[in-house]
Scaffold this active site. Structure first.
Site, PDB file in Angstrom:
ATOM      1  N   LYS A   1       0.830  -1.207   0.000  1.00  0.00           N
ATOM      2  CA  LYS A   1       0.000   0.000   0.000  1.00  0.00           C
ATOM      3  C   LYS A   1       0.871   1.267   0.000  1.00  0.00           C
ATOM      4  CE  LYS A   1      -3.869  -2.318   2.341  1.00  0.00           C
ATOM      5  NZ  LYS A   1      -4.827  -2.214   3.480  1.00  0.00           N
TER       6      LYS A   1
ATOM      7  N   TYR B   1     -12.904  -2.884  -2.386  1.00  0.00           N
ATOM      8  CA  TYR B   1     -13.321  -2.780  -0.990  1.00  0.00           C
ATOM      9  C   TYR B   1     -14.836  -2.690  -0.859  1.00  0.00           C
ATOM     10  CZ  TYR B   1      -8.436  -2.243   0.472  1.00  0.00           C
ATOM     11  OH  TYR B   1      -7.095  -2.464   0.723  1.00  0.00           O
TER      12      TYR B   1
ATOM     13  N   ASN C   1      -1.995   0.259   6.828  1.00  0.00           N
ATOM     14  CA  ASN C   1      -1.407  -0.951   7.417  1.00  0.00           C
ATOM     15  C   ASN C   1      -0.559  -1.756   6.439  1.00  0.00           C
ATOM     16  OD1 ASN C   1      -3.507  -1.852   5.900  1.00  0.00           O
ATOM     17  ND2 ASN C   1      -4.600  -2.890   7.541  1.00  0.00           N
TER      18      ASN C   1
ATOM     19  N   HIS D   1      -1.879  -5.491   1.584  1.00  0.00           N
ATOM     20  CA  HIS D   1      -3.148  -6.197   1.351  1.00  0.00           C
ATOM     21  C   HIS D   1      -2.835  -7.617   0.919  1.00  0.00           C
ATOM     22  CE1 HIS D   1      -7.029  -7.389  -0.324  1.00  0.00           C
ATOM     23  NE2 HIS D   1      -6.332  -7.871  -1.325  1.00  0.00           N
TER      24      HIS D   1
ATOM     25  N   GLU E   1      -9.279 -11.136  -7.479  1.00  0.00           N
ATOM     26  CA  GLU E   1      -8.391  -9.969  -7.340  1.00  0.00           C
ATOM     27  C   GLU E   1      -7.242 -10.008  -8.346  1.00  0.00           C
ATOM     28  OE1 GLU E   1      -7.444  -9.833  -3.127  1.00  0.00           O
ATOM     29  OE2 GLU E   1      -9.521  -9.332  -2.622  1.00  0.00           O
TER      30      GLU E   1
HETATM   31  P1  IDP Z   1      -7.675  -6.850   5.589  1.00  0.00           P
HETATM   32  O1  IDP Z   1      -6.878  -5.794   4.852  1.00  0.00           O
HETATM   33  O2  IDP Z   1      -6.911  -7.402   6.764  1.00  0.00           O
HETATM   34  O3  IDP Z   1      -8.201  -7.928   4.674  1.00  0.00           O
HETATM   35  P2  IDP Z   1     -10.364  -5.699   5.652  1.00  0.00           P
HETATM   36  O4  IDP Z   1     -11.365  -5.860   6.747  1.00  0.00           O
HETATM   37  O5  IDP Z   1     -10.625  -6.365   4.348  1.00  0.00           O
HETATM   38  O6  IDP Z   1      -8.945  -6.121   6.251  1.00  0.00           O
HETATM   39  O7  IDP Z   1     -10.215  -4.130   5.440  1.00  0.00           O
HETATM   40  C1  IDP Z   1      -9.568  -3.630   4.299  1.00  0.00           C
HETATM   41  C2  IDP Z   1      -8.749  -2.408   4.690  1.00  0.00           C
HETATM   42  O8  IDP Z   1      -9.607  -1.358   5.147  1.00  0.00           O
HETATM   43  C3  IDP Z   1      -7.789  -2.633   5.854  1.00  0.00           C
HETATM   44  O9  IDP Z   1      -6.589  -3.256   5.482  1.00  0.00           O
HETATM   45  C4  IDP Z   1      -7.569  -1.204   6.324  1.00  0.00           C
HETATM   46  O10 IDP Z   1      -6.686  -0.517   5.439  1.00  0.00           O
HETATM   47  C5  IDP Z   1      -8.968  -0.630   6.172  1.00  0.00           C
HETATM   48  N1  IDP Z   1      -9.741  -0.803   7.423  1.00  0.00           N
HETATM   49  C6  IDP Z   1     -10.367  -1.925   7.855  1.00  0.00           C
HETATM   50  N2  IDP Z   1     -10.968  -1.737   9.053  1.00  0.00           N
HETATM   51  C7  IDP Z   1     -10.713  -0.448   9.374  1.00  0.00           C
HETATM   52  C8  IDP Z   1     -11.069   0.373  10.529  1.00  0.00           C
HETATM   53  O11 IDP Z   1     -11.750  -0.062  11.464  1.00  0.00           O
HETATM   54  N3  IDP Z   1     -10.615   1.654  10.508  1.00  0.00           N
HETATM   55  C9  IDP Z   1      -9.891   2.172   9.482  1.00  0.00           C
HETATM   56  N4  IDP Z   1      -9.539   1.446   8.401  1.00  0.00           N
HETATM   57  C10 IDP Z   1      -9.928   0.152   8.349  1.00  0.00           C
HETATM   58 MG    MG Z   2      -9.653  -7.857   3.220  1.00  0.00          MG
END
Ligand code: IDP
Ligand code: MG
Length: 134
Positions: free
Chosen positions: A11, A51, A114, A117, A128
């Protein structure tokens, strides 16, 4: 266990912080192979698709802003059990839950920004890879 391909994306924060090499080293050290990779600038349209499961969450706009703030590095990563294995290597979504030794555990200090992905199932990996590599 089986030979699998998963979609991994470094990212914008990972690229801005100069962590591409460190993260890829971890992926390769685990024994996975990078079979394709490309730098991309994502647009809102592809992020709404990617997303879709989060589109009603209050932070959705922030995700789009973050993911369009700079280039990402999309990769196809291959290896035994690569889909689940990469999720374990990445660590938990919430940075405060990501264990030390995982990529997010060692590098992320925010849940929205974070680092990485990775596809969450073999079915989504196929979707994907098609979405980003055609
Ligand atoms: P993942 O990346 O671990 O698969 P997902 O639930 O698919 O997690 O969420 C996609 C992305 O959305 C996360 O990696 C993060 O960048 C963002 N995200 C998810 N939950 C939150 C939150 O509670 N606050 C802010 N950003 C979030
Ligand atoms: Mg995810």
């Amino acid at each position: 266990m089986s030979m699998e391909r998963t979609y991994i994306m470094l990212k914008p924060d990972c690229i801005k912080r100069g962590l591409i090499g460190s993260v890829i080293t971890r992926i390769e050290n685990k024994g996975y192979r990078i079979v394709d990779a490309k730098m991309m600038n994502l647009n809102e349209q592809i992020l709404v698709e990617h997303y879709a499961h989060l589109k009603d969450r209050p932070f959705f706009k922030d995700i789009v802003e973050y993911m369009t703030s700079g280039p990402v590095l999309g990769m196809i990563v291959e290896g035994e059990n690569a889909v689940k294995g990469m999720r374990i290597l990445m660590g938990a979504t919430k940075f405060e839950d990501a264990q030390a030794g995982t990529i997010r555990g060692d590098y992320a200090f925010s849940t929205s920004e974070n680092i990485i992905h990775g596809s969450d199932s073999l079915e989504n990996a196929k979707i994907e890879i098609k979405r980003f590599f055609g």
